[in-house]
Design a protein around this motif. Sequence first.
Motif, PDB file in Angstrom:
ATOM      1  N   ARG A 109      -1.296 -12.321   8.856  1.00  0.00           N
ATOM      2  CA  ARG A 109      -1.105 -11.886  10.279  1.00  0.00           C
ATOM      3  C   ARG A 109      -1.356 -10.394  10.597  1.00  0.00           C
ATOM      4  O   ARG A 109      -1.378 -10.161  11.912  1.00  0.00           O
ATOM      5  CB  ARG A 109       0.505 -12.098  10.703  1.00  0.00           C
ATOM      6  CG  ARG A 109       1.145 -13.416  10.333  1.00  0.00           C
ATOM      7  CD  ARG A 109       2.517 -13.484  10.957  1.00  0.00           C
ATOM      8  NE  ARG A 109       3.074 -15.171  10.884  1.00  0.00           N
ATOM      9  CZ  ARG A 109       2.571 -15.954  11.892  1.00  0.00           C
ATOM     10  NH1 ARG A 109       1.877 -15.685  12.632  1.00  0.00           N
ATOM     11  NH2 ARG A 109       3.074 -17.201  11.305  1.00  0.00           N
ATOM     12  N   GLY A 110      -2.072  -9.644   9.716  1.00  0.00           N
ATOM     13  CA  GLY A 110      -2.130  -8.515   9.933  1.00  0.00           C
ATOM     14  C   GLY A 110      -1.169  -7.602  10.631  1.00  0.00           C
ATOM     15  O   GLY A 110      -1.549  -6.486  11.328  1.00  0.00           O
ATOM     16  N   GLU A 111      -0.119  -7.767   9.953  1.00  0.00           N
ATOM     17  CA  GLU A 111       1.200  -7.028  10.358  1.00  0.00           C
ATOM     18  C   GLU A 111       1.919  -6.450   9.348  1.00  0.00           C
ATOM     19  O   GLU A 111       1.908  -6.726   8.069  1.00  0.00           O
ATOM     20  CB  GLU A 111       2.303  -8.037  11.180  1.00  0.00           C
ATOM     21  CG  GLU A 111       1.832  -8.572  12.329  1.00  0.00           C
ATOM     22  CD  GLU A 111       2.823  -9.627  12.817  1.00  0.00           C
ATOM     23  OE1 GLU A 111       2.697 -10.052  13.843  1.00  0.00           O
ATOM     24  OE2 GLU A 111       3.840  -9.840  12.238  1.00  0.00           O
ATOM     25  N   ALA A 112       2.380  -5.072   9.386  1.00  0.00           N
ATOM     26  CA  ALA A 112       3.080  -4.384   8.534  1.00  0.00           C
ATOM     27  C   ALA A 112       4.620  -4.685   8.783  1.00  0.00           C
ATOM     28  O   ALA A 112       5.247  -4.526   9.843  1.00  0.00           O
ATOM     29  CB  ALA A 112       3.110  -2.874   8.779  1.00  0.00           C
ATOM     30  N   VAL A 113       5.247  -5.485   7.848  1.00  0.00           N
ATOM     31  CA  VAL A 113       6.391  -6.367   7.887  1.00  0.00           C
ATOM     32  C   VAL A 113       7.340  -5.116   7.500  1.00  0.00           C
ATOM     33  O   VAL A 113       8.761  -5.092   8.200  1.00  0.00           O
ATOM     34  CB  VAL A 113       6.576  -7.244   7.201  1.00  0.00           C
ATOM     35  CG1 VAL A 113       7.788  -8.251   7.171  1.00  0.00           C
ATOM     36  CG2 VAL A 113       5.402  -8.345   7.701  1.00  0.00           C
ATOM     37  N   VAL A 114       7.384  -4.482   6.433  1.00  0.00           N
ATOM     38  CA  VAL A 114       8.138  -3.446   5.881  1.00  0.00           C
ATOM     39  C   VAL A 114       7.569  -2.177   5.445  1.00  0.00           C
ATOM     40  O   VAL A 114       6.695  -2.017   5.136  1.00  0.00           O
ATOM     41  CB  VAL A 114       8.844  -3.807   4.489  1.00  0.00           C
ATOM     42  CG1 VAL A 114       9.918  -2.971   3.828  1.00  0.00           C
ATOM     43  CG2 VAL A 114       9.637  -5.346   4.370  1.00  0.00           C
ATOM     44  N   ARG A 115       8.443  -1.009   6.354  1.00  0.00           N
ATOM     45  CA  ARG A 115       7.645   0.319   6.024  1.00  0.00           C
ATOM     46  C   ARG A 115       8.890   1.298   5.513  1.00  0.00           C
ATOM     47  O   ARG A 115      10.031   1.266   6.057  1.00  0.00           O
ATOM     48  CB  ARG A 115       7.639   0.808   7.219  1.00  0.00           C
ATOM     49  CG  ARG A 115       6.790   2.102   7.293  1.00  0.00           C
ATOM     50  CD  ARG A 115       6.786   2.559   8.764  1.00  0.00           C
ATOM     51  NE  ARG A 115       6.208   3.982   8.682  1.00  0.00           N
ATOM     52  CZ  ARG A 115       4.866   4.284   8.861  1.00  0.00           C
ATOM     53  NH1 ARG A 115       3.909   3.498   8.852  1.00  0.00           N
ATOM     54  NH2 ARG A 115       4.396   5.611   8.810  1.00  0.00           N
ATOM     55  N   SER A 141       0.616  -1.223   0.166  1.00  0.00           N
ATOM     56  CA  SER A 141       0.174   0.084   0.002  1.00  0.00           C
ATOM     57  C   SER A 141       0.922   1.289   0.043  1.00  0.00           C
ATOM     58  O   SER A 141       2.011   1.177   0.624  1.00  0.00           O
ATOM     59  CB  SER A 141      -1.009   0.092   1.160  1.00  0.00           C
ATOM     60  OG  SER A 141      -0.261   0.134   2.496  1.00  0.00           O
ATOM     61  N   ALA A 142       0.375   2.193  -0.664  1.00  0.00           N
ATOM     62  CA  ALA A 142       1.195   3.674  -0.707  1.00  0.00           C
ATOM     63  C   ALA A 142      -0.016   4.785  -0.322  1.00  0.00           C
ATOM     64  O   ALA A 142      -0.887   4.517  -0.849  1.00  0.00           O
ATOM     65  CB  ALA A 142       1.847   4.059  -1.909  1.00  0.00           C
ATOM     66  N   GLY A 143       0.433   5.652   0.594  1.00  0.00           N
ATOM     67  CA  GLY A 143      -0.327   6.684   0.851  1.00  0.00           C
ATOM     68  C   GLY A 143       0.044   8.073   0.493  1.00  0.00           C
ATOM     69  O   GLY A 143       1.331   8.390   0.095  1.00  0.00           O
ATOM     70  N   CYS A 144      -0.647   9.170   0.904  1.00  0.00           N
ATOM     71  CA  CYS A 144      -0.523  10.502   0.578  1.00  0.00           C
ATOM     72  C   CYS A 144       0.656  10.790   1.546  1.00  0.00           C
ATOM     73  O   CYS A 144       1.080  12.207   1.647  1.00  0.00           O
ATOM     74  CB  CYS A 144      -1.570  11.474   0.576  1.00  0.00           C
ATOM     75  SG  CYS A 144      -2.501  11.085  -0.805  1.00  0.00           S
ATOM     76  N   ASP A 145       0.892  10.135   2.817  1.00  0.00           N
ATOM     77  CA  ASP A 145       2.056  10.393   3.573  1.00  0.00           C
ATOM     78  C   ASP A 145       3.455   9.982   2.969  1.00  0.00           C
ATOM     79  O   ASP A 145       4.446  10.094   3.691  1.00  0.00           O
ATOM     80  CB  ASP A 145       1.857   9.640   5.039  1.00  0.00           C
ATOM     81  CG  ASP A 145       1.642   8.057   4.572  1.00  0.00           C
ATOM     82  OD1 ASP A 145       1.618   7.642   3.527  1.00  0.00           O
ATOM     83  OD2 ASP A 145       1.382   7.366   5.722  1.00  0.00           O
ATOM     84  N   ASN A 146       3.471   9.631   1.629  1.00  0.00           N
ATOM     85  CA  ASN A 146       4.670   9.247   1.009  1.00  0.00           C
ATOM     86  C   ASN A 146       5.445   8.003   1.521  1.00  0.00           C
ATOM     87  O   ASN A 146       6.511   8.005   1.542  1.00  0.00           O
ATOM     88  CB  ASN A 146       5.864  10.493   1.139  1.00  0.00           C
ATOM     89  CG  ASN A 146       5.156  11.743   0.774  1.00  0.00           C
ATOM     90  OD1 ASN A 146       4.317  11.948  -0.009  1.00  0.00           O
ATOM     91  ND2 ASN A 146       5.687  12.760   1.304  1.00  0.00           N
ATOM     92  N   VAL A 147       4.650   6.964   2.101  1.00  0.00           N
ATOM     93  CA  VAL A 147       5.258   6.118   2.702  1.00  0.00           C
ATOM     94  C   VAL A 147       4.721   4.860   1.958  1.00  0.00           C
ATOM     95  O   VAL A 147       3.259   4.762   1.308  1.00  0.00           O
ATOM     96  CB  VAL A 147       4.569   5.895   4.198  1.00  0.00           C
ATOM     97  CG1 VAL A 147       5.104   4.468   4.917  1.00  0.00           C
ATOM     98  CG2 VAL A 147       5.365   6.939   5.064  1.00  0.00           C
ATOM     99  N   VAL A 148       5.387   3.670   1.768  1.00  0.00           N
ATOM    100  CA  VAL A 148       5.324   2.341   1.014  1.00  0.00           C
ATOM    101  C   VAL A 148       5.043   1.510   2.146  1.00  0.00           C
ATOM    102  O   VAL A 148       6.121   1.333   2.932  1.00  0.00           O
ATOM    103  CB  VAL A 148       5.960   1.821  -0.008  1.00  0.00           C
ATOM    104  CG1 VAL A 148       5.500   0.681  -0.488  1.00  0.00           C
ATOM    105  CG2 VAL A 148       5.738   3.156  -1.084  1.00  0.00           C
TER     106      VAL A 148
END
Length: 456
Positions: free
Chosen positions: A163-169, A149-156
């Motif tokens: 698992r419902g987890e963000a593994v890489v930010r 996912s990519a957002g307007c906060d400039n983060v991928v």
Amino acid sequence: MLRKVVRSSKFRHVFGQANKADQCYDDIRISQMTWDSNFCTVNPKFVAMIVDASGGGAFMVLPLNKTGRIDMSYPTVCGHTGPVLDIEFCPHNDNIIASGSEDCSVMIWEIPEGGLTSSITEPVVKLEGHSKRVGILSWHPTARNVLMSAGCDNVVILWNVARGEAVVRIDSVHPDLIYSACWNRDGSRILTACKDKTLRVLDPRKGTVISEKEKTHEGSRPIRAVFVSDGKILSTGFSRMSERQVALWDPNNFAEPLTLQELDTSSGVLLPFFDPDTGIVYLCGKGDSSIRYFEVTDEAPYVHYLSMYSSKESQKGMGYMPKRGLEVNKCEIARFYKLHERKCEPIVMTVPRKSDLFQEDLYPDTIGPESSVEADEWFDGKEAPPILISLKDGFAATTKSKEFKVHKRLLKTTTASAGCQPDSNGVRYFIFYIFFPLRCMISSQLIDFYHCECIN
């Protein structure tokens, strides 16, 4: 000696044709949002479209065979508190769809076999990690349950959905708004286009930049980019004089484009759809009434114009059917789902052939619905090419729905925050084995069964 004027290609006579009115999806209020996403996603079972909704965001999911007028009371997926900006079906499970919204969340939904019978408000998984709206979603092409996912906060963010987890930010690479983000064929690279006019090829696990090219298109309007054959990159954008452009790049030598062609002076963003089996890229402009298609080859000028499908009404969005959902006996090589203001219209791209036999040159083995690797294995470094299938006998969607496993913490909700770490002691999980409804006919009613198991 006569000079050869016309380049030889088996796709030179590809033509597009819209379905008849009774095979369209009518009376649907397509979203009026000005976001530059496809607004539509499709697979061999369903077509989904972002629709207008009051008090939040919603999208509609229809079985492919439910054509004609859609009743205004038809159920929707409406769990977001803000407008939905992007949706995408999972390539490894036709009943799972992801949605991103202005409410800064990503939600994973399970569509019942046969379609919706009532509106859905509770997702299977809710993923929270972005601080601004989420406008880009892309499932990993070979690893099960990996979502970008990519957002307007400039983060991928790369999520392990099971698992419902963000593994890489990846939050320190893009200084400005991300216009597009996509995977390569085996999911070993990510390609992003940013408002700073730079294309970046990223290592998805490390979050580092492998190569980049600044000022790919001089104009200030949005840039789109996709991987094409042999790892090359095709980008669409605007010149300094606001002319629309298409360019082909070699990421091993980003100094100059292999080719750069100017198309017209329209203002709509060009959405590229690449077919790796035929080497054809389709360019659909938002607000345009046409679809251009080009063949990408190893011969200069590399991107060869084939033809253009034109219609009277402009398109607000476009869905692209995976190859396994096409009718091979009709020599159909692509099918688009064009969004109008009040309807969705399928458009079929066909290669004219006299024979009714299977055309092996048009249909090489293509990417199937099976994943090559599990999410945990992929995040640990395992790579695997996509599993290919033959279309010779036509692809038949499996009648037995796939199992979708979700691991959730006992003491937490179904919400996952970016950068969360596993508990060190006393970790307990709910494992929800969410089976698609097992249909039992009792007194002419359908009863749905779900099996839930708690492990201490």
